[in-house]
Design a protein around this motif. Structure first.
Motif, PDB file in Angstrom:
ATOM      1  N   THR A 181      13.199   5.293 -67.827  1.00 36.18           N
ATOM      2  CA  THR A 181      12.042   4.414 -67.890  1.00 36.18           C
ATOM      3  C   THR A 181      10.786   5.235 -67.613  1.00 36.18           C
ATOM      4  OG1 THR A 181      11.139   2.314 -67.092  1.00 36.18           O
ATOM      5  CG2 THR A 181      12.107   3.754 -65.435  1.00 36.18           C
ATOM      6  N   THR A 215       7.239   5.532 -65.442  1.00 37.09           N
ATOM      7  CA  THR A 215       6.722   5.077 -64.156  1.00 37.09           C
ATOM      8  C   THR A 215       5.376   5.735 -63.904  1.00 37.09           C
ATOM      9  OG1 THR A 215       7.234   4.823 -61.805  1.00 37.09           O
ATOM     10  CG2 THR A 215       7.977   6.854 -62.864  1.00 37.09           C
ATOM     11  N   GLU A 220      14.552   1.110 -61.583  1.00 36.51           N
ATOM     12  CA  GLU A 220      13.340   0.294 -61.461  1.00 36.51           C
ATOM     13  C   GLU A 220      13.069  -0.043 -60.000  1.00 36.51           C
ATOM     14  OE1 GLU A 220      14.040  -2.936 -64.177  1.00 36.51           O
ATOM     15  OE2 GLU A 220      13.668  -1.668 -65.935  1.00 36.51           O
TER      16      GLU A 220
END
Length: 155
Positions: free
Chosen positions: A26, A28, A136
């Motif tokens: 992901t 960030t 996450e």
């Protein structure tokens, strides 16, 4: 019994061990300095995660982190997600934070595996989702350090 190299004798078992390779990533907006500080501060004691922290697992777990290894634009750290009550390891692998060379974007990835113990919950089809939820959660916790509790403060 099977004879393996160097004269050792090992027991052969017929129990199948389900192993799944996991790779999730992901973007960030955390700072690599904050990443290092967060990982170092949490190295000494496992983090306690409840069923709401990782809904894909639906159980209490403990997150263990190794000391990070750093490079000019990257941070690497091993992790183990353990069953809270048992000795089983649900996920094992490493976190990798890599900064873009010219931008402020940071890629956070987890590459690892899951070994499903006999008394463990069935991760099977939920392993990728659990790993995604975990990275996450880690990213959010680095941005808001009071989010996760150490196992000592949770008990």
């Amino acid at each position: 019994m099977l004879r393996s190299g160097y004269g050792r004798i090992t027991m052969a078992t017929n129990r199948p061990l389900a192993v799944a390779r996991i790779s999730v990533e992901t973007s960030t907006s955390v700072d690599l300095g904050a990443v290092c500080r967060w990982l170092i501060q949490r190295h000494g004691s496992p983090l306690s995660l409840g069923p709401g922290d990782l809904p894909a697992l639906g159980q209490n777990t403990r997150l263990r982190l190794a000391l990070p290894v750093t490079a000019p634009r990257a941070v690497l750290c091993a992790l183990w997600l353990l069953e809270d009550l048992g000795a089983g390891c649900l996920l094992a692998g490493h976190l990798r934070f890599v900064a873009h060379p010219t931008g402020s974007d940071i890629r956070l990835s987890f590459i690892g595996r899951t070994a499903e113990a006999m008394r463990s919950i069935s991760l099977g089809r939920h392993a990728d989702l659990a790993a995604r939820q975990l990275i996450e959660l880690i990213s959010d916790s680095i941005q808001r350090p009071a989010g996760l509790r150490t196992a000592a403060s949770a008990g």
